[in-house]
Design a protein around this motif. Structure first.
Motif, PDB file in Angstrom:
ATOM      1  N   ALA A  12       0.821  -1.106   0.002  1.00 10.93           N
ATOM      2  CA  ALA A  12       0.130   0.185  -0.039  1.00 10.93           C
ATOM      3  C   ALA A  12       0.989   1.378  -0.146  1.00 10.93           C
ATOM      4  O   ALA A  12       0.673   2.084  -0.656  1.00 10.93           O
ATOM      5  N   SER A  13       1.847   1.205   0.571  1.00  4.09           N
ATOM      6  CA  SER A  13       2.841   2.346   0.866  1.00  4.09           C
ATOM      7  C   SER A  13       3.571   2.753  -0.607  1.00  4.09           C
ATOM      8  O   SER A  13       3.655   3.757  -0.982  1.00  4.09           O
ATOM      9  N   THR A  14       3.736   1.405  -1.261  1.00  4.45           N
ATOM     10  CA  THR A  14       4.408   1.620  -2.747  1.00  4.45           C
ATOM     11  C   THR A  14       3.492   2.291  -3.507  1.00  4.45           C
ATOM     12  O   THR A  14       3.930   2.821  -4.611  1.00  4.45           O
ATOM     13  N   LEU A  15       2.178   1.954  -3.394  1.00  2.00           N
ATOM     14  CA  LEU A  15       1.232   2.477  -4.402  1.00  2.00           C
ATOM     15  C   LEU A  15       0.870   3.963  -4.047  1.00  2.00           C
ATOM     16  O   LEU A  15      -0.184   4.560  -4.824  1.00  2.00           O
ATOM     17  N   MET A  16       0.894   4.250  -2.996  1.00  4.94           N
ATOM     18  CA  MET A  16       0.343   5.697  -2.394  1.00  4.94           C
ATOM     19  C   MET A  16       0.602   6.710  -3.700  1.00  4.94           C
ATOM     20  O   MET A  16      -0.404   7.461  -3.741  1.00  4.94           O
ATOM     21  N   GLY A  17       1.922   6.921  -4.363  1.00  2.00           N
ATOM     22  CA  GLY A  17       1.718   7.785  -5.280  1.00  2.00           C
ATOM     23  C   GLY A  17       1.071   7.612  -6.664  1.00  2.00           C
ATOM     24  O   GLY A  17       1.028   8.512  -7.371  1.00  2.00           O
ATOM     25  N   THR A  18       0.504   6.350  -6.647  1.00  2.00           N
ATOM     26  CA  THR A  18       0.005   6.006  -8.114  1.00  2.00           C
ATOM     27  C   THR A  18      -1.713   6.044  -7.797  1.00  2.00           C
ATOM     28  O   THR A  18      -2.279   6.390  -8.751  1.00  2.00           O
ATOM     29  N   SER A  19      -2.098   5.418  -6.853  1.00  2.00           N
ATOM     30  CA  SER A  19      -3.387   5.194  -6.588  1.00  2.00           C
ATOM     31  C   SER A  19      -3.975   6.023  -5.543  1.00  2.00           C
ATOM     32  O   SER A  19      -3.423   6.093  -4.472  1.00  2.00           O
ATOM     33  N   ARG A  59       3.932  -9.093  -9.689  1.00  2.00           N
ATOM     34  CA  ARG A  59       3.731  -8.700 -11.036  1.00  2.00           C
ATOM     35  C   ARG A  59       2.789  -7.905 -11.001  1.00  2.00           C
ATOM     36  O   ARG A  59       2.559  -6.857 -11.834  1.00  2.00           O
ATOM     37  N   LEU A  60       1.600  -8.210 -10.471  1.00  2.00           N
ATOM     38  CA  LEU A  60       0.040  -7.577 -10.585  1.00  2.00           C
ATOM     39  C   LEU A  60       0.358  -6.140  -9.903  1.00  2.00           C
ATOM     40  O   LEU A  60       0.054  -5.112 -10.391  1.00  2.00           O
ATOM     41  N   LEU A  61       1.162  -5.965  -8.865  1.00  2.51           N
ATOM     42  CA  LEU A  61       1.468  -5.024  -8.194  1.00  2.51           C
ATOM     43  C   LEU A  61       2.156  -3.994  -9.100  1.00  2.51           C
ATOM     44  O   LEU A  61       2.067  -2.597  -9.262  1.00  2.51           O
ATOM     45  N   GLU A  62       3.153  -4.357  -9.853  1.00  2.84           N
ATOM     46  CA  GLU A  62       4.063  -3.634 -10.778  1.00  2.84           C
ATOM     47  C   GLU A  62       2.991  -3.047 -11.808  1.00  2.84           C
ATOM     48  O   GLU A  62       3.200  -1.890 -12.409  1.00  2.84           O
ATOM     49  N   GLN A  63       2.050  -3.875 -12.291  1.00  3.68           N
ATOM     50  CA  GLN A  63       1.105  -3.434 -13.329  1.00  3.68           C
ATOM     51  C   GLN A  63       0.352  -2.203 -12.888  1.00  3.68           C
ATOM     52  O   GLN A  63      -0.129  -1.311 -13.570  1.00  3.68           O
ATOM     53  N   ARG A  64      -0.051  -2.371 -11.408  1.00  8.08           N
ATOM     54  CA  ARG A  64      -0.631  -1.497 -11.072  1.00  8.08           C
ATOM     55  C   ARG A  64      -0.138   0.136 -10.710  1.00  8.08           C
ATOM     56  O   ARG A  64      -0.602   1.133 -10.897  1.00  8.08           O
ATOM     57  N   GLN A  65       1.176  -0.209 -10.530  1.00  9.20           N
ATOM     58  CA  GLN A  65       2.226   0.985 -10.361  1.00  9.20           C
ATOM     59  C   GLN A  65       1.991   1.708 -11.657  1.00  9.20           C
ATOM     60  O   GLN A  65       2.416   2.956 -11.758  1.00  9.20           O
ATOM     61  N   GLN A  66       1.820   0.931 -12.924  1.00  8.85           N
ATOM     62  CA  GLN A  66       2.207   1.768 -14.206  1.00  8.85           C
ATOM     63  C   GLN A  66       0.970   2.279 -14.539  1.00  8.85           C
ATOM     64  O   GLN A  66       0.633   2.759 -15.677  1.00  8.85           O
ATOM     65  N   GLY A  67      -0.235   2.022 -13.628  1.00  9.47           N
ATOM     66  CA  GLY A  67      -1.560   2.786 -13.821  1.00  9.47           C
ATOM     67  C   GLY A  67      -2.482   1.877 -14.455  1.00  9.47           C
ATOM     68  O   GLY A  67      -3.724   2.238 -14.678  1.00  9.47           O
ATOM     69  N   GLN A  68      -2.416   0.676 -14.570  1.00  7.52           N
ATOM     70  CA  GLN A  68      -3.473  -0.117 -15.186  1.00  7.52           C
ATOM     71  C   GLN A  68      -4.446  -0.440 -14.382  1.00  7.52           C
ATOM     72  O   GLN A  68      -4.147  -0.564 -13.008  1.00  7.52           O
ATOM     73  N   PRO A  69      -5.789  -0.324 -14.814  1.00 16.10           N
ATOM     74  CA  PRO A  69      -6.824  -0.450 -13.970  1.00 16.10           C
ATOM     75  C   PRO A  69      -6.805  -1.847 -13.131  1.00 16.10           C
ATOM     76  O   PRO A  69      -6.517  -2.844 -13.746  1.00 16.10           O
ATOM     77  N   ILE A  70      -7.329  -1.661 -11.990  1.00 12.81           N
ATOM     78  CA  ILE A  70      -7.287  -3.059 -11.335  1.00 12.81           C
ATOM     79  C   ILE A  70      -8.470  -3.979 -12.097  1.00 12.81           C
ATOM     80  O   ILE A  70      -8.117  -5.232 -12.010  1.00 12.81           O
ATOM     81  N   ALA A  71      -9.495  -3.641 -12.674  1.00 16.06           N
ATOM     82  CA  ALA A  71     -10.477  -4.542 -13.259  1.00 16.06           C
ATOM     83  C   ALA A  71      -9.652  -5.224 -14.510  1.00 16.06           C
ATOM     84  O   ALA A  71      -9.942  -6.574 -14.817  1.00 16.06           O
ATOM     85  N   TYR A  72      -8.825  -4.505 -15.176  1.00 17.98           N
ATOM     86  CA  TYR A  72      -8.029  -5.183 -16.179  1.00 17.98           C
ATOM     87  C   TYR A  72      -7.000  -6.185 -15.528  1.00 17.98           C
ATOM     88  O   TYR A  72      -6.798  -7.127 -16.546  1.00 17.98           O
ATOM     89  N   ILE A  73      -6.457  -5.701 -14.465  1.00 13.08           N
ATOM     90  CA  ILE A  73      -5.374  -6.840 -13.951  1.00 13.08           C
ATOM     91  C   ILE A  73      -5.928  -8.003 -13.604  1.00 13.08           C
ATOM     92  O   ILE A  73      -5.575  -8.847 -13.997  1.00 13.08           O
ATOM     93  N   THR A  74      -7.108  -7.990 -12.872  1.00  8.84           N
ATOM     94  CA  THR A  74      -7.797  -9.195 -12.439  1.00  8.84           C
ATOM     95  C   THR A  74      -8.746  -9.692 -13.467  1.00  8.84           C
ATOM     96  O   THR A  74      -9.102 -11.108 -13.230  1.00  8.84           O
ATOM     97  N   GLY A  75      -9.201  -8.899 -14.390  1.00 10.38           N
ATOM     98  CA  GLY A  75     -10.098  -9.612 -15.352  1.00 10.38           C
ATOM     99  C   GLY A  75     -11.314  -9.868 -14.777  1.00 10.38           C
ATOM    100  O   GLY A  75     -12.178 -10.516 -15.466  1.00 10.38           O
ATOM    101  N   ASN A  76     -11.715  -8.906 -14.063  1.00  9.37           N
ATOM    102  CA  ASN A  76     -12.818  -9.038 -13.257  1.00  9.37           C
ATOM    103  C   ASN A  76     -13.528  -7.569 -12.549  1.00  9.37           C
ATOM    104  O   ASN A  76     -12.719  -7.034 -12.167  1.00  9.37           O
TER     105      ASN A  76
END
Length: 286
Positions: A12-19, A59-76
């Motif tokens: 969560a700390s890692t993502l603070m600047g992204t999300s 790997r998923l966290l890295e995609q989220r850091q790049q801005g990818q939407p959660i829904a596209y990462i999980t497919g749901n």
């Protein structure tokens, strides 16, 4: 440490600047990896992740850091308490559209055997939700994208609504002589120069499902004009649109002589769903 709580806290700390929803994001991603619900994370915070789980999560966290939407990462993505598969070929379902569903449920209950077409169905959330709520409803789902239709058909199977008729068509082009009691659509309604197109999840969504010419009104104008040829007398046209398009959509519907024009506000209090009745159908173009 690789226990659930430590991984959640550090990630969560890692993502603070992204999300702006970092805590929720990491929980959703970890639940996806573990194939568990969020209550499991709270019940077993000391459980250790194995290397495979940790690598997949990172790997998923890295995609989220790049801005990818959660829904596209999980497919749901959940919509109206149902799960839908989504990827970058379709829009991500949003709570705003649940306002459209609420209106449809209110109107359809008086005519449960009605015929309905969902124009630009995308992932199929509107058509599938209404078909699930009203099994007697005759539902057609239209999209110009063959890929989107495959996703909608997959979601129909997931949600056990396989009686829906799926049709590849550029709006009304392949509907021939059919007529309907309800025409519903969440069409593209964002102007090409709208700054929101470069922000958040929208940046990753398909432009063909987002952008319309003429200040975002071109497809709404087309649907409003041609729906008169496909609606039964007294049938409803129901449109989702931008928060700042209420008056423009009202004027378009009025121009085409629809009656009983109304607009509903979404969960954020913004004008979002306009609907009106067809006074008298006109002949279909030759």
């Amino acid at each position: 440490m690789n226990d659930i709580q430590s991984v959640l806290t550090s990630s969560a700390s890692t993502l603070m600047g992204t999300s702006d929803s970092a805590d929720l994001d990491v929980e959703v991603l970890l639940c996806h990896v573990l194939k568990k619900n969020r209550s499991y994370l709270r019940t077993w915070p000391e459980r250790e992740l194995n290397k495979t789980q940790l690598d997949q999560f990172n790997r998923l966290l890295e995609q989220r850091q790049q801005g990818q939407p959660i829904a596209y990462i999980t497919g749901n993505r959940e919509f109206w308490s149902r799960d839908f598969y989504v990827d970058s070929n379709v829009l991500i379902p949003r709570p705003d559209t649940e306002t459209l569903i609420e209106l449809c449920l209110e109107l359809i209950q008086h005519k449960p055997n009605a015929r309905l077409v969902d124009l630009g169905t995308g992932s199929g959330i509107i058509a599938i939700t209404l078909a699930a709520e009203f099994p007697q409803l005759d539902v057609t789902a239209v999209d110009n994208s063959a890929t989107a239709l495959k996703i909608a058909q997959k979601n129909a199977q997931l949600n056990q609504t396989t009686d829906i008729h799926f049709l590849q068509s550029n709006w009304f082009d392949q509907l021939a002589d059919e007529s309907f009691d309800f025409i519903v659509s969440n069409p593209p309604y964002i102007a090409p120069d709208d700054p929101h197109l470069d922000q958040g999840d929208v940046y990753f969504e398909p432009e063909s499902a987002l952008i319309a010419e003429q200040q975002g009104l071109a497809d709404i104008m087309h649907i409003s004009k041609h729906s008169q040829h496909y609606l039964n007398k007294g049938g409803y046209l129901i449109l989702e649109h931008g928060y700042n398009q209420k008056q423009s959509v009202h004027d378009i519907l009025q121009q085409h002589q629809y009656q009983n024009i109304h607009c509903l506000h979404d969960l954020s209090g913004q004008p979002r769903i306009s609907y009106a009745q067809c006074s008298a159908p006109t002949d279909k173009p030759k």
